[in-house]
Design an enzyme around this catalytic site. Structure first.
Site, short mmCIF file in Angstrom:
data_model
loop_
_atom_site.label_atom_id
_atom_site.label_comp_id
_atom_site.label_asym_id
_atom_site.label_seq_id
_atom_site.Cartn_x
_atom_site.Cartn_y
_atom_site.Cartn_z
N CYS A 162 0.81 -1.22 0.00
CA CYS A 162 0.00 0.00 0.00
C CYS A 162 0.84 1.27 0.00
CB CYS A 162 -0.95 -0.01 1.20
SG CYS A 162 -1.99 -1.48 1.24
N PRO A 306 -8.62 -1.06 12.73
CA PRO A 306 -8.36 -0.67 14.12
C PRO A 306 -6.88 -0.42 14.40
CG PRO A 306 -9.99 -2.41 14.06
CD PRO A 306 -9.50 -2.25 12.65
N GLU A 312 -1.21 4.99 13.53
CA GLU A 312 -0.85 6.20 12.81
C GLU A 312 -1.05 7.44 13.67
OE1 GLU A 312 -1.38 8.26 8.40
OE2 GLU A 312 -2.82 6.72 9.03
N LYS A 333 -9.54 8.26 2.08
CA LYS A 333 -10.02 6.89 1.89
C LYS A 333 -11.46 6.74 2.37
CE LYS A 333 -5.58 4.40 2.05
NZ LYS A 333 -4.64 5.53 2.25
#
Length: 411
Positions: A162, A306, A312, A333
């Site tokens: 990603c 979660p 982050e 997103k």
């Protein structure tokens, strides 16, 4: 150290085809997530995704070429053509060996692999399409973009899950800054909303189990249960500053810094203390020569899982210190879903547009506060900001890949 600017951008996304359509969607909080239409989900637990609707590949290729290319490549080529047109470059006046490509994909032509495998089981594997391999391999978007644009320098495809799209832009940035190229087409393309793609991520419990499109992709919300699959492409034309100025190009923004790190921790789970992602952010700011308080906006990775959102948030606090409480963050997103290898590229474009307009797109669908995600995530409604000189875009991928880019506004 040469300056690197952006002179073209192109996009295909669930909230709009073309950069201006996509930006208008992001600015207004448009939801690009809906019930899956590309295959029958009757026997699937997950039934929603961020599909690109009304896409016509024949706008950039003929019908024969469209039949020979995977959907992710079609997306990438469409975005590259848009970006190249905006850049105003004329290859007849340029040295093509100084022009390169770095276009990523996390998975490549997964639907093509599924289709040809089914055909092989039915008719024999010697009867699969002779175009199966070249149409499905992950680097084909990069290769066909180079062919279409006539870029004859380095042509690369980064695969870091990603973080792929962000790493592709970061790698292209360094190619120009360090003198190996004058112009790079870079970004990412992805399309794997397919039975195997959805099934695989469902079985590992990575996808949201909500079949309500409005409450499926809900980053930083306490009721989040996973991400929503998206698809699309984002391509940027990066250019050495003097090269752009000398030909009178319109400059859309500047890349100032890039940072990458690895958690070296787990196949899929991020470090819970956020230290790996924080390292990428701090490296990007150091590379850009700025301090945390100069960053006006962060386009967060913000997947809606979660672990990611909690980690982050911790990473942002580590990287930005006390200033983190004043930082404006959002996860686009929430509107597009997670475009995997194309996510960082599309989000970079939205970050550049946010700086250009001094406006932060919202994190939509947010309802329930989570004490573990207690930063300003610009919930539900976008807002104008006064501090819009620098912005950051983050991408965090399976395998522990962390990447951050710093963009600057051109005044």
């Amino acid at each position: 150290m040469r300056r690197v600017v952006i002179t073209g951008m192109g996009a295909v996304s669930p909230i709009g085809i073309g950069v201006e359509n996509m930006w208008e969607g992001a600015r207004s909080g448009r939801l690009g997530i809906s019930m899956i239409e590309s295959f029958d989900t009757s026997n699937f637990k997950v039934k929603v995704a961020g599909e690109v609707k009304n896409f016509d590949p024949t706008e950039v290729m003929d019908k024969m070429e469209a039949r020979r290319t995977a959907r992710f490549t079609q997306f990438g080529l469409y975005a590259a053509v848009e970006a190249f047109k905006q850049s105003g470059l004329f290859m007849e006046k340029e040295d093509p060996i100084r022009f390169g490509v770095n276009v990523a994909s996390g998975i490549g032509g997964l639907p093509t692999i599924e289709r040809e495998h089914s055909k092989g089981e039915k008719n024999g594997f010697d009867r699969v399409s002779p175009l199966f391999v070249p149409s499905s391999i992950t680097n084909m978007a990069a290769g066909l973009i180079a062919i279409r644009l006539g870029f004859k320098g380095s042509c690369t495809c980064v695969v870091t899950a990603c973080a792929s799209g962000t790493d592709a832009i970061g790698g292209a940035f360094r190619q120009i800054r360090d003198g190996y190229a004058d112009v790079m087409a870079c970004g990412g393309a992805e399309s794997c909303i397919s039975p195997l793609g959805i099934g695989g991520f469902t079985s590992m419990r990575a996808l949201s189990d909500s079949n309500d499109p409005v409450r499926a992709s809900i980053p930083f919300d306490r009721e989040r249960t996973g991400f929503v699959m998206g698809e699309g492409a984002g391509i940027l034309i990066l250019e050495e500053y003097e090269h752009a100025v000398n030909r009178g190009a319109e400059i859309l923004g500047e890349i100032k810094g890039y940072g990458a790190s690895c958690d070296a921790h787990h196949m899929t789970a991020p470090l819970e203390d956020g230290s790996g992602a924080a390292n990428a952010m701090m490296l990007a700011m150091k590379d850009a020569g700025i301090n945390p308080s100069q960053v006006g906006y962060v386009n967060a990775h913000g997947t809606g899982t979660p672990l990611n959102d909690r980690g982050e948030t911790k990473a942002l606090k580590l990287a930005f210190g006390d200033y983190s409480k004043d930082l404006i963050i959002s996860s686009t997103k929430s509107m597009t879903g997670h475009l995997l290898g194309a996510g960082g590229a599309v989000e970079s474009i939205l970050t550049v547009k946010a700086l250009e307009n001094c406006f932060v797109p919202p994190t939509i669908g947010y309802k329930i506060f989570d004490e573990d995600c207690d930063l300003d995530i610009c919930p539900n409604v976008g807002k104008s900001i006064a501090k819009c000189e620098y912005a950051m875009s983050n991408s965090l991928g399976f395998g522990g890949h962390n990447s951050s880019l710093i963009f600057a506004k051109i005044n």
